[in-house]
Design a protein around this motif. Structure first.
Motif, short mmCIF file in Angstrom:
data_model
loop_
_atom_site.label_atom_id
_atom_site.label_comp_id
_atom_site.label_asym_id
_atom_site.label_seq_id
_atom_site.Cartn_x
_atom_site.Cartn_y
_atom_site.Cartn_z
N ASP A 178 0.83 -1.22 0.00
CA ASP A 178 0.00 0.00 0.00
C ASP A 178 0.86 1.27 0.00
O ASP A 178 0.54 2.24 -0.70
N ARG A 179 1.93 1.25 0.76
CA ARG A 179 2.81 2.44 0.83
C ARG A 179 3.53 2.66 -0.51
O ARG A 179 3.60 3.80 -0.99
N ILE A 180 4.04 1.59 -1.10
CA ILE A 180 4.73 1.71 -2.39
C ILE A 180 3.74 2.14 -3.47
O ILE A 180 4.03 3.01 -4.29
N ALA A 181 2.56 1.53 -3.47
CA ALA A 181 1.54 1.89 -4.46
C ALA A 181 1.17 3.36 -4.33
O ALA A 181 1.05 4.07 -5.33
N SER A 182 1.00 3.82 -3.11
CA SER A 182 0.66 5.22 -2.88
C SER A 182 1.76 6.15 -3.40
O SER A 182 1.47 7.18 -4.02
N ALA A 183 3.02 5.79 -3.17
CA ALA A 183 4.14 6.60 -3.66
C ALA A 183 4.16 6.66 -5.19
O ALA A 183 4.62 7.64 -5.77
N MET A 184 3.65 5.62 -5.83
CA MET A 184 3.61 5.56 -7.30
C MET A 184 2.31 6.13 -7.87
O MET A 184 2.09 6.09 -9.07
N GLY A 185 1.44 6.62 -6.99
CA GLY A 185 0.19 7.20 -7.44
C GLY A 185 -0.90 6.18 -7.71
O GLY A 185 -1.86 6.45 -8.43
N LEU A 186 -0.78 5.00 -7.10
CA LEU A 186 -1.76 3.94 -7.30
C LEU A 186 -2.59 3.75 -6.04
O LEU A 186 -2.12 3.97 -4.92
N PHE A 187 -3.82 3.32 -6.23
CA PHE A 187 -4.69 2.95 -5.11
C PHE A 187 -5.14 1.53 -5.36
O PHE A 187 -5.82 1.25 -6.35
N LEU A 188 -4.71 0.61 -4.51
CA LEU A 188 -4.98 -0.80 -4.72
C LEU A 188 -6.37 -1.16 -4.19
O LEU A 188 -6.70 -0.87 -3.04
N VAL A 189 -7.17 -1.80 -5.05
CA VAL A 189 -8.53 -2.19 -4.69
C VAL A 189 -8.74 -3.65 -5.05
O VAL A 189 -8.51 -4.06 -6.18
N GLY A 190 -9.15 -4.43 -4.08
CA GLY A 190 -9.53 -5.82 -4.32
C GLY A 190 -8.38 -6.73 -4.68
O GLY A 190 -7.22 -6.32 -4.81
N VAL A 191 -8.74 -8.00 -4.86
CA VAL A 191 -7.77 -9.03 -5.16
C VAL A 191 -7.06 -8.75 -6.48
O VAL A 191 -5.83 -8.88 -6.59
N ASN A 192 -7.81 -8.35 -7.50
CA ASN A 192 -7.19 -8.10 -8.81
C ASN A 192 -6.21 -6.93 -8.77
O ASN A 192 -5.15 -6.98 -9.40
N GLY A 193 -6.53 -5.90 -8.03
CA GLY A 193 -5.63 -4.76 -7.91
C GLY A 193 -4.31 -5.15 -7.27
O GLY A 193 -3.23 -4.80 -7.75
N TYR A 194 -4.40 -5.89 -6.17
CA TYR A 194 -3.19 -6.35 -5.49
C TYR A 194 -2.42 -7.36 -6.36
O TYR A 194 -1.20 -7.33 -6.42
N SER A 195 -3.15 -8.23 -7.01
CA SER A 195 -2.51 -9.22 -7.87
C SER A 195 -1.71 -8.55 -8.99
O SER A 195 -0.57 -8.92 -9.28
N GLN A 196 -2.31 -7.55 -9.61
CA GLN A 196 -1.63 -6.82 -10.69
C GLN A 196 -0.40 -6.08 -10.14
O GLN A 196 0.66 -6.07 -10.76
N PHE A 197 -0.55 -5.46 -8.98
CA PHE A 197 0.57 -4.76 -8.36
C PHE A 197 1.73 -5.71 -8.08
O PHE A 197 2.89 -5.43 -8.40
N TYR A 198 1.43 -6.87 -7.47
CA TYR A 198 2.47 -7.85 -7.17
C TYR A 198 3.11 -8.39 -8.44
O TYR A 198 4.32 -8.62 -8.48
N ALA A 199 2.32 -8.58 -9.48
CA ALA A 199 2.87 -9.07 -10.75
C ALA A 199 3.91 -8.11 -11.30
O ALA A 199 4.99 -8.54 -11.75
N ILE A 200 3.62 -6.83 -11.24
CA ILE A 200 4.52 -5.83 -11.82
C ILE A 200 5.64 -5.46 -10.86
O ILE A 200 6.83 -5.54 -11.19
N TYR A 201 5.28 -5.02 -9.67
CA TYR A 201 6.27 -4.46 -8.75
C TYR A 201 7.07 -5.49 -7.99
O TYR A 201 8.12 -5.17 -7.43
N VAL A 202 6.59 -6.72 -7.93
CA VAL A 202 7.37 -7.79 -7.31
C VAL A 202 7.92 -8.72 -8.40
O VAL A 202 9.13 -8.90 -8.52
#
Length: 141
Positions: A40-64
């Protein structure tokens, strides 16, 4: 003596490229770890707001996932300096992100804040890797 000078230059370029690849591997690994530990902190710094399973899944796919793949490729390239294509692929992974942001800039503008700095670092690292590639045929193995 004249034949020794070009060899020194080649080893110097190879050494610098290897060091830069190790730095890319380290920074990409740390960025991936930070995203894994506090998404959540990294997403916020990048201007993203993570919502739901798909949002987190997409974030982890790219940023991890993609960052770990970039780190692994950079580490492999640093260890196998005799295969410059690995470093070139690492550079392309790094340059793909600013290229995507440039495409978005035409529609919505350039990134700001932390993301602009990240973009500048990716651009500098990718172009530096290409500039430090061994002399010879362009994109030779």
């Amino acid at each position: 003596m004249a034949s020794g000078a070009p060899q020194t230059l080649i080893w110097s370029r190879a050494w610098l490229r290897g060091q830069l690849l190790q730095l890319v591997a380290t920074v990409s690994s740390l960025a991936s770890l930070a995203a894994l530990l506090d998404p959540d902190r990294i997403a916020s710094a990048m201007g993203l707001f993570l919502v739901g399973v798909n949002g987190y899944s997409q974030f982890y796919a790219i940023y991890v996932g993609v960052r770990l793949a970039t780190a692994g490729l950079a580490l492999l390239a640093a260890r196998h300096g005799d295969l410059p294509i690995l470093g070139d692929l690492t550079a392309l992974f790094l340059l793909a992100q600013p290229a995507g942001r440039l495409a978005a800039a035409f529609a919505i503008g350039l990134p700001t804040g932390v993301l602009f700095a990240v973009c500048a670092v990716e651009l500098l690292a990718g172009l530096s890797l290409l500039a430090l590639r061994p002399r010879g045929k362009f994109l030779s193995p």
